[in-house]
Design a protein around this motif. Sequence first.
Motif, PDB file in Angstrom:
ATOM      1  N   LEU A 181     -23.299 -24.214  -7.636  1.00  0.00           N
ATOM      2  CA  LEU A 181     -24.753 -24.051  -7.745  1.00  0.00           C
ATOM      3  C   LEU A 181     -25.195 -22.741  -7.105  1.00  0.00           C
ATOM      4  O   LEU A 181     -26.154 -22.112  -7.551  1.00  0.00           O
ATOM      5  N   ARG A 182     -24.490 -22.318  -6.081  1.00  0.00           N
ATOM      6  CA  ARG A 182     -24.806 -21.041  -5.446  1.00  0.00           C
ATOM      7  C   ARG A 182     -24.457 -19.885  -6.385  1.00  0.00           C
ATOM      8  O   ARG A 182     -25.191 -18.903  -6.476  1.00  0.00           O
ATOM      9  N   GLN A 183     -23.338 -20.006  -7.105  1.00  0.00           N
ATOM     10  CA  GLN A 183     -22.972 -18.992  -8.094  1.00  0.00           C
ATOM     11  C   GLN A 183     -24.077 -18.870  -9.150  1.00  0.00           C
ATOM     12  O   GLN A 183     -24.397 -17.772  -9.606  1.00  0.00           O
ATOM     13  N   ALA A 209     -25.030 -21.540   2.312  1.00  0.00           N
ATOM     14  CA  ALA A 209     -23.589 -21.715   2.187  1.00  0.00           C
ATOM     15  C   ALA A 209     -23.273 -23.202   2.027  1.00  0.00           C
ATOM     16  O   ALA A 209     -24.014 -24.056   2.519  1.00  0.00           O
ATOM     17  N   PRO A 210     -22.189 -23.542   1.322  1.00  0.00           N
ATOM     18  CA  PRO A 210     -21.821 -24.952   1.142  1.00  0.00           C
ATOM     19  C   PRO A 210     -21.628 -25.663   2.470  1.00  0.00           C
ATOM     20  O   PRO A 210     -21.074 -25.090   3.410  1.00  0.00           O
ATOM     21  N   THR A 211     -22.104 -26.897   2.547  1.00  0.00           N
ATOM     22  CA  THR A 211     -21.963 -27.694   3.763  1.00  0.00           C
ATOM     23  C   THR A 211     -21.086 -28.926   3.557  1.00  0.00           C
ATOM     24  O   THR A 211     -20.558 -29.486   4.512  1.00  0.00           O
ATOM     25  N   GLY A 212     -20.970 -29.387   2.292  1.00  0.00           N
ATOM     26  CA  GLY A 212     -20.229 -30.619   2.035  1.00  0.00           C
ATOM     27  C   GLY A 212     -21.119 -31.852   2.109  1.00  0.00           C
ATOM     28  O   GLY A 212     -20.683 -32.953   1.801  1.00  0.00           O
ATOM     29  N   PHE A 213     -22.395 -31.678   2.509  1.00  0.00           N
ATOM     30  CA  PHE A 213     -23.349 -32.781   2.583  1.00  0.00           C
ATOM     31  C   PHE A 213     -24.310 -32.704   1.395  1.00  0.00           C
ATOM     32  O   PHE A 213     -24.837 -31.640   1.095  1.00  0.00           O
ATOM     33  N   TYR A 214     -24.547 -33.836   0.768  1.00  0.00           N
ATOM     34  CA  TYR A 214     -25.454 -33.901  -0.378  1.00  0.00           C
ATOM     35  C   TYR A 214     -26.771 -34.492   0.107  1.00  0.00           C
ATOM     36  O   TYR A 214     -26.889 -35.686   0.317  1.00  0.00           O
ATOM     37  N   GLY A 215     -27.769 -33.638   0.271  1.00  0.00           N
ATOM     38  CA  GLY A 215     -29.069 -34.107   0.748  1.00  0.00           C
ATOM     39  C   GLY A 215     -30.192 -33.466  -0.031  1.00  0.00           C
ATOM     40  O   GLY A 215     -30.046 -33.169  -1.220  1.00  0.00           O
ATOM     41  N   SER A 216     -31.319 -33.214   0.614  1.00  0.00           N
ATOM     42  CA  SER A 216     -32.514 -32.744  -0.095  1.00  0.00           C
ATOM     43  C   SER A 216     -32.321 -31.398  -0.776  1.00  0.00           C
ATOM     44  O   SER A 216     -32.816 -31.171  -1.872  1.00  0.00           O
ATOM     45  N   LYS A 217     -31.614 -30.472  -0.100  1.00  0.00           N
ATOM     46  CA  LYS A 217     -31.433 -29.149  -0.697  1.00  0.00           C
ATOM     47  C   LYS A 217     -30.567 -29.229  -1.954  1.00  0.00           C
ATOM     48  O   LYS A 217     -30.867 -28.615  -2.980  1.00  0.00           O
ATOM     49  N   THR A 218     -29.491 -30.012  -1.867  1.00  0.00           N
ATOM     50  CA  THR A 218     -28.612 -30.170  -3.028  1.00  0.00           C
ATOM     51  C   THR A 218     -29.322 -30.966  -4.126  1.00  0.00           C
ATOM     52  O   THR A 218     -29.218 -30.631  -5.314  1.00  0.00           O
ATOM     53  N   THR A 219     -30.045 -31.993  -3.720  1.00  0.00           N
ATOM     54  CA  THR A 219     -30.792 -32.798  -4.697  1.00  0.00           C
ATOM     55  C   THR A 219     -31.790 -31.932  -5.465  1.00  0.00           C
ATOM     56  O   THR A 219     -31.889 -32.013  -6.695  1.00  0.00           O
ATOM     57  N   ALA A 220     -32.522 -31.087  -4.727  1.00  0.00           N
ATOM     58  CA  ALA A 220     -33.512 -30.222  -5.371  1.00  0.00           C
ATOM     59  C   ALA A 220     -32.838 -29.220  -6.304  1.00  0.00           C
ATOM     60  O   ALA A 220     -33.332 -28.945  -7.403  1.00  0.00           O
ATOM     61  N   ALA A 221     -31.688 -28.672  -5.887  1.00  0.00           N
ATOM     62  CA  ALA A 221     -30.975 -27.700  -6.706  1.00  0.00           C
ATOM     63  C   ALA A 221     -30.453 -28.345  -7.982  1.00  0.00           C
ATOM     64  O   ALA A 221     -30.544 -27.781  -9.078  1.00  0.00           O
TER      65      ALA A 221
END
Length: 282
Positions: free
Chosen positions: A93-95, A102-114
Amino acid sequence: MATAVALAATACGPQKTAPASSASSLPSASAAGSTPESSASADAKPADASPSASASPSASESASPSASASPTVKAVMANGDESEQVRELQARLRQLKYMSIAPTGFYGSKTTAAVRSFQAKNGLTASGAVDEATWAKIQGLSKKPTADELRPPTVNEVAAPDPRCMTGRVMCISKESRTLAWMIDGKVVSTLDVRFGSENTPTREGQFKVEWKAKDWTSTIYHTPMPYAMFFSQGQAVHYSADFAARGYAGASHGCVNVRDKGKLAELFNQVQVGDKVVVYW
């Protein structure tokens, strides 16, 4: 005994807007350390959830029931997950410019929004959870992440080492650049992003030494985990913070030095020895 009392009196803990930490067992039961207020909605584990924890200001949306996959479609990854596959998802998703952190390995609000944004722009159900179709689309539009993309060097530029860091084995911690440089005889071996205590509960500055280590210590005051804790000044320690990994600098500890890259900290933990120097400076 004096050390045990000092540890209890100066233990770091979570700020209302900061991390609830992680830690593990060792010396006296009265010792404690900082804690990361993590929440599934902020790219942290649901088990660490705190009502006061909120998503980072950079997150465009908070996780909600709508962030879960459709009942009829099994999610590959969803809010609250923690895995290497989540790290790969974040790197891809960053690409694709849907995530900036940077990747964290945790799926939370930032990843959900992305993920939700990606789905909306690619004709997919914008659930915020990754189903088979979403994962296939993301993989098709991105390339397999490199090691550096999965675990990039520090986001923060490392500051010039304090003169006290130039001899021996040292965790050289700069408050100005918010970095930790692991140094041996003046050479930087590895670097990590870090954050500190708030204005009211600051991380102490000066030259210290690693007093004791605990891979799985848990704060006896805040009852929160502090993985890979390395205590250097009474109750203050360098340790992994799931909240820092999730929310970045939106929070703070109660004095501990938080690290957000768990894998790199685990490597450092194995190298650092009791008695090694710790320098905290501006």
